[in-house]
Design an enzyme around this catalytic site. Sequence first.
Site, short mmCIF file in Angstrom:
data_model
loop_
_atom_site.label_atom_id
_atom_site.label_comp_id
_atom_site.label_asym_id
_atom_site.label_seq_id
_atom_site.Cartn_x
_atom_site.Cartn_y
_atom_site.Cartn_z
N HIS A 138 0.51 6.24 -3.76
CA HIS A 138 1.94 6.16 -3.47
C HIS A 138 2.18 5.31 -2.23
CE1 HIS A 138 2.27 10.43 -5.46
NE2 HIS A 138 2.15 9.46 -6.36
N ALA A 139 1.54 4.17 -2.12
CA ALA A 139 1.65 3.34 -0.93
C ALA A 139 3.10 2.86 -0.74
CB ALA A 139 0.72 2.14 -1.03
#
Length: 539
Positions: A478-479
């Site tokens: 989930h950068a």
Amino acid sequence: MQAADAPFAEADYVIVGGGSAGAVLANRLTEDPGVSVALVEAGGEARSFLVQLPVGFLNMLQRPQYDWSYQQDPDPTLDGRSWVWSGGRMLGGGSSINGQVYIRGVRHDFDEWAELGATGWGFNDVFPYFLRSEQWEGQPSQAHGDNGPLTVAPIRDPHPLAFTFLEGCSQIGLPTLDDYNDGSDYGAFLTQTNQRDGWRCSTEKAYLRPVRKRPNLQVITNAEVETIELADGRARGVVFRRDGRREVVAARREVLVCAGAMGSPALLMRSGIGPADVLRERGVAVVHDLPGVGANLQEHSASATSRRVNVQTLNDQTSPLDMARHFAKFFWNRTGPIGAPAVQAMAFAKTDPALAWPDVQLHFMPLVYATTAADASMPTRMGMPICSAVTVSVSLCKPKGRGRVVLDADLRPRIIHQALGHPEDVRTLIDGLRLVDRLFNTEALGKVVTGRFEPAVLPETDEEWMAYMRTNLNLTWHAAGTCRMGSDADAVVDPMLRVRGVAGLRVVDASVMPTTTSANTNAATIMIGEKAAEMIRLG
């Protein structure tokens, strides 16, 4: 207007990346027949059976046809371990390769953006764009849209133990939420999914596929953008390589960068926009010194614990006969393990009741993926131990630690990140793991739990939990945050998503999030695409 099958030498808008936000922009901007759009995507089409099949994502991760597999420097807080950071490398981007959980985050996430200078991005501001994107397949609800391109549906056939998880959560004080996507920020729930009739519903399927024949839209695949063409302080187009040839498409109005939290800052830096020291180190001429590019990298680090149970889980059902039965069930009525997301129930929880907001997210899976050293001799099938076990993973809602993206020697993204580099993150994860242990000891889960799986021996001290996390901690992919949006001089983009100091250039993807959402980032990225499209149309 040129026909769609003829390459555009120029277009009003050039979109770099056909992922979760880029596909949205391509659809919405070309609703105006007087506007032309060239969408340039480094990967290929997203129509393969693996992409469409819900369980297919397990076979796409770290395969170059589907996944960028970005490389990270060794993490000293994890004894030098390093991860591969996945990113969708095809039309639909992350929405074509993710676990299909649809979760927006919580009200506070977006109000915090506004408080940090992202004017116009509070919860009440963004909520209409979530609705605009959605075609909700559940019971009618004011919390969901019913006329958007993206199908969102309740989980079709959850494992019975998902309900046991909800009951256990209730017994430690977490209410059961009927619908968590209304901005609710505390409680447990069954997941909602990006699925249409049981199949994956990516932004490629929802936004791009229906409009590919529009004469004002050109979709160019297998074309990696090398640089943005800049002249007189303005973005003029992009240079990309396709089939070994260098090609250019000019932008009459704007270049819209939608290459993701790793790809977008890397493209800006390759083009001379970014921290001057990083650019000079790699021999890139500095066009615009913008120190925030690549900084502020955030990720929901997660650590999982597992228990053996007296109920059959998915690990028990992987024999050839089982798989034949699962596929038959899926093709008959789109139910069963083939069509279910791995994470079937979740919760937003507080490790301290005095906290104003949840600080951890719990993820329930009716399976286990890995074995401990003590179980190394356990037989496996399809990479999974053959046993009855479940997993609850705890992830940070609001990580305090920050990493960065720089360029490697080949001018590709290089990730520098310390998962346990901030003491508050360490404290939260340890307290979250202890909360999960309390959950497994509730009356509801106590009826099915028969023993430990991982860790085999319960850590007691903080030091023992730290040792466990150093070998167990994982990414959630989930950068976010590497082209931060804000109103201050250090922000990369302003609240209109325009790159500071460069005309005709915007970034539209998860990289603009000032802080990450408390949960999975894909739904919020799609919302960003919707809101950006309207801002661009309105000028």
